[in-house]
Design an enzyme around this catalytic site. Structure first.
Site, PDB file in Angstrom:
ATOM      1  N   GLN A 118      -7.057  -4.494  10.262  1.00 54.59           N
ATOM      2  CA  GLN A 118      -5.963  -3.952  11.076  1.00 54.59           C
ATOM      3  C   GLN A 118      -6.396  -2.739  11.892  1.00 54.59           C
ATOM      4  OE1 GLN A 118      -1.867  -3.995   9.387  1.00 54.59           O
ATOM      5  NE2 GLN A 118      -2.897  -4.569   7.487  1.00 54.59           N
TER       6      GLN A 118
ATOM      7  N   ASP B 115      -3.616   7.536   4.586  1.00 52.08           N
ATOM      8  CA  ASP B 115      -3.078   6.210   4.895  1.00 52.08           C
ATOM      9  C   ASP B 115      -3.719   5.708   6.186  1.00 52.08           C
ATOM     10  OD1 ASP B 115      -1.521   3.975   4.767  1.00 52.08           O
ATOM     11  OD2 ASP B 115       0.313   4.937   5.482  1.00 52.08           O
ATOM     12  N   GLU B 116      -3.733   4.402   6.414  1.00 53.71           N
ATOM     13  CA  GLU B 116      -4.292   3.812   7.651  1.00 53.71           C
ATOM     14  C   GLU B 116      -5.690   4.353   7.938  1.00 53.71           C
ATOM     15  OE1 GLU B 116      -2.637   1.428   8.937  1.00 53.71           O
ATOM     16  OE2 GLU B 116      -0.479   1.851   8.942  1.00 53.71           O
TER      17      GLU B 116
ATOM     18  N   ARG C 135       3.343  -9.113  10.645  1.00 57.63           N
ATOM     19  CA  ARG C 135       4.588  -8.339  10.575  1.00 57.63           C
ATOM     20  C   ARG C 135       5.744  -9.209  10.103  1.00 57.63           C
ATOM     21  NH1 ARG C 135       2.583  -4.453   9.365  1.00 57.63           N
ATOM     22  NH2 ARG C 135       0.767  -5.811   9.336  1.00 57.63           N
TER      23      ARG C 135
ATOM     24  N   LYS D 239       0.814  -1.212   0.000  1.00 57.95           N
ATOM     25  CA  LYS D 239       0.000   0.000   0.000  1.00 57.95           C
ATOM     26  C   LYS D 239       0.853   1.270   0.000  1.00 57.95           C
ATOM     27  CE  LYS D 239      -0.600   0.157   4.954  1.00 57.95           C
ATOM     28  NZ  LYS D 239      -0.076   1.406   5.470  1.00 57.95           N
ATOM     29  N   THR D 240       2.008   1.223   0.682  1.00 56.85           N
ATOM     30  CA  THR D 240       2.851   2.409   0.669  1.00 56.85           C
ATOM     31  C   THR D 240       3.367   2.675  -0.740  1.00 56.85           C
ATOM     32  OG1 THR D 240       3.550   1.806   2.893  1.00 56.85           O
ATOM     33  CG2 THR D 240       4.784   3.560   1.803  1.00 56.85           C
TER      34      THR D 240
END
Length: 750
Positions: free
Chosen positions: A252, A221-222, A603, A36-37
């Site tokens: 998340q 973002d997020e 992670r 996504k980044t």
DNA sequence: CGCTCGCCGTTTTTT
DNA sequence: ACGGCGAGCG
């Protein structure tokens, strides 16, 4: 620098669709590790290069400064220096940026202070001090309540109407006072940084227009972690052009307790009917077993948008699970695994150790230190929260913003200059009576009738001292002012005199503050004290994380969001800890805990280790722990249990706690034997057992025993068996105490 | 006014 | 286990 085609060719079709999408609302549902980044940064580069959008007309929100920095550097890699003109930062940093421009319009001075949690609670303590309370109300409790209201856009008037119980009513009454006090102190709290711009924009549309017209594209973002007020902020700023790209993953969402509204993402399409939706489900991070486990776990949640992550990666080892007798042994295993990784040629940077609560870091730190494994802790007691650092900062704040009563109160008698509670009380009373700020009261101390001679003299001296400091600060950089404060207050002498034992550490911290100011003055284009204080106020835990040193990283599961490591160890996977006890009342909260575990699992790139312990110290005493229900939700085919057979999780899943307990007790004893260091010295867990185990001391009711700390007593009661046996001892010089027999260090007395 | 002692709550996560 | 804080004393 890659050309446009190269840039796009590196993307998969879905990522490309997101990057090249046209105008209008766009929702990118991006699973963990799905790039996504990369999508966000490539999209920004694409907008600038292909669509001719000037960088200064792009606004992007991230959750941490670290994420913002990383995004900026990645856009720069794609485009070069023009990226500097993008507005790219956290919600809070963007809010500050707007407030600096608009402060006057709101009635604040441009030198306003930003209050962190501690400052806010100190201010509330001041306000609560003058009230009679129905029951005990802590500043922390009041702050949380007020923060929740502010984030839900509840006004003081509305809060009064909403308040249910008596405590809440007191806080509601306090609300308006608190807001006024902030204004008097020329300060904003964290929530204000977003709430004030939002309120301003709503009340005065012409104040919003320059911003909403400016930003042709807004990216978030997020997005799953945005709260109500942040959503309004986003809508205001993107409203004019309507080009809003949000990226998030409902699985998340882990900040519900902070007011995050998962429905911002669940209902995004309803809110913006023309939304384009892109789903990123290919994971580029983890091995198949890790991904499979994560998928199975999160499938237990309801109310998801639903997605299934997959990977093209073949192979990968199973997830390793190990149960320990207690947290010391757990920590020892973690240290071992780090040691082995390094011996095999791995880097310590590859490893992150995760836990639910900051308190869990202690045992891990001890074990790592004993094994000479360098580590860093992200979060916990933060550098800028240490007493000695805050003392110095308080002076800086007073210099910058004389209206700041919270900072002034802290400086008044540190170092000791004979200005005690009585004097402070009189100052506050006089300030309230005559409409002075606290610093004005200090300056006019001669005019306060009931102020004694000696006190007035000391106050006048202090006022002169501050004036001198301000004069000194006028032409200096932030580093110069920090230096001046430490020297003119003779702060180090004060530290040495207050506590010899902690002096060295505290001195180092003060010196680190000096270095931080120097580094800031050199690196930042604005070396002013104001800029430095602002930077500090907005720093987040994760921002302090370093990648340039060879260390193992320890942090909470929350802090780990957005990061990845080749090796992940998750510790304390037990009922009451993960899921945390405070979540067990509600299904919704347990689901958030499950998402937190999901974040932890995802992670890991290559190796994942899961740890549980059957006893854990809490509040100083050992308590028996049960394995987390979440472990039973992982597929056995992905797991390899080291010290306990997977069926014990199965038995728990099938609702047979008794079987579960028995197996746990047995499992826990096995690995404790023969735990040794390389040089043959025994680790604490093993030594502990050999020296103090009750196995050889047959405890019986009525027996007289000696305890290291509590002295001699009589065994009053025995409960349970084996590992779980608890013993109640009535001591001669204390009350009765209850121990887990295994750890009580009780010796028989004849 | 400042120091010491004992008690209390704390550990959920953080911008 | 630990720090913060109020009470009580010098």
């Amino acid at each position: 620098m890659p050309d446009s085609n190269e840039m796009l060719e590196e993307l998969n079709p879905e990522q490309r669709r997101a990057v090249t999408a046209g105008d209008g609302p766009l929702l990118v549902l991006a699973g963990a590790g799905s790039g996504k980044t990369r999508v966000l940064t490539t999209r920004i580069a694409h907008l600038i290069r292909e669509r001719g959008v000037p960088p200064r007309r792009i606004l992007a929100f991230t959750f941490t400064n670290k994420a913002a920095r990383e995004m900026r550097s990645r856009v720069e890699r794609l485009l070069g220096g023009v990226a500097a003109d993008c507005w790219l930062g956290t919600f809070h940093a963007t809010g500050v940026r707007i407030l600096r421009r608009e402060a006057a319009r709101l009635g604040w001075d441009r030198d306003f202070a930003i209050y962190d949690t501690d400052d806010t609670e100190a201010l509330l303590r001041e306000l609560l001090g003058s009230r009679t309370l129905p029951r005990h109300l802590s500043p922390a409790e009041a702050r949380q309540r007020l923060s929740a209201w502010k984030n839900e856009r509840v006004t003081p008037e509305r809060a009064r109407a909403l308040a249910g119980d008596p405590i809440e009513r007191v806080v509601a009454d306090l609300f308006a006072d608190y807001e006024q006090a902030l204004r008097r102190n020329n300060a904003f709290d964290f929530d204000d940084l977003i709430a004030r711009p939002v309120d301003l924009f709503e009340a005065e549309p012409e104040a919003l227009r320059p911003y909403s017209e400016r930003f042709l594209h807004v990216l978030v973002d997020e997005f799953q972690d945005t709260n109500a007020i942040q959503m309004v902020f986003i809508e205001q700023l993107s409203g004019h052009h309507g080009n809003l790209l949000v990226v998030g993953d409902d699985d998340q969402s882990i900040y519900g307790w902070r007011g995050a509204r998962i429905r911002n993402i669940l209902e995004f399409e309803k809110r913006f009917p023309a939304t384009n939706v892109v789903r990123l489900e290919e994971n580029y991070r983890s091995t198949a077993p890790i991904l499979e486990a994560a998928n199975q776990l999160i499938a237990h949640n309801r109310g998801r948008m639903g997605k299934n992550l997959w990977t093209a990666r073949q192979g990968g080892e199973r997830i390793r699970a190990a149960m320990s007798a207690d947290e010391e042994e757990e920590a020892l295993r973690v240290a071992r695994l780090a040691q082995e990784w390094v011996e095999k040629g791995g880097s310590r940077n590859d490893i992150a150790v995760l836990y639910r609560t900051n308190a869990q870091s202690r045992a891990l730190e001890d074990a790592l230190r004993r094994h000479n494994i360098p580590y860093q802790i992200v979060g916990g007691t933060r550098f800028y929260e240490r007493r000695e650092v805050r003392d110095v900062l308080a002076y800086l704040k007073v210099v910058q913003n004389p209206a700041d009563s919270v900072a002034l109160l802290r400086t008044l008698n540190v170092p000791r200059r004979g200005i005690g509670d009585t004097t402070v009380g009189r100052l506050q009373a006089a300030a309230a009576a005559r409409g002075w700020s606290l610093s004005e009261a200090v300056e006019h101390c001669q005019e306060i009738e009931d102020m004694g001679r000696p006190a007035a003299r000391r106050l006048a001296e202090f006022a002169r001292f501050l004036a001198q400091l301000r004069g000194l600060a006028a032409g200096a950089t932030c580093a110069g002012v920090v230096q001046a404060v430490i020297e003119t207050t003779d702060y180090l002498a004060y530290l040495r005199q207050t506590d010899e034992a902690t002096f060295e550490t505290r001195r180092e911290n003060v010196e680190e503050l000096v270095s931080a100011a120097r580094a800031f003055a050199e690196e930042s284009d604005d070396a002013s004290l104001r800029a430095f204080l602002e930077e500090i106020a907005l720093l987040t835990d994760i921002d302090g994380m370093r990648q340039d040193i060879e260390v193992v990283t320890l942090m909470t599961l929350h802090s780990a969001k957005g990061l990845e490591f080749p090796v992940i160890a998750i510790t304390g996977i037990e009922e009451g800890l993960l899921p945390h006890a405070s979540s067990l009342q509600s299904q919704v909260d347990v689901e958030e805990e499950r998402r937190l575990f999901y974040v932890g699992l995802t992670r890991a790139r290559d190796h994942l280790y899961l740890f549980t312990a059957s006893n854990r110290r809490r509040y100083g005493d050992y308590e028996p722990m049960m394995q987390s229900r979440f472990l039973a939700e992982l597929p056995e085919s992905c797991l390899e249990a080291e010290t306990v057979r997977a069926p014990s999780w199965r038995s728990y899943a099938e609702g047979d706690p008794d079987t579960y307990w028995r197996q746990q007790g047995q499992g826990a004893q096995v690995p404790r034997r023969g735990v040794r260091d390389e040089d043959g010295t025994r680790e604490s867990a093993a030594t502990y057992e050999d020296d103090f185990s009750q196995e050889h001391v047959a405890l019986a009711v009525g027996m007289r025993v000696r305890h290291e700390k509590y002295g001699v007593g009589r065994v009053e009661r025995l409960e349970g068996h084996g590992d779980m046996m608890k013993v109640t001892v009535h001591f001669e010089r204390h009350d009765a105490k209850k121990f887990v027999a295994r750890y009580a260090k009780l010796l028989p007395v004849r």
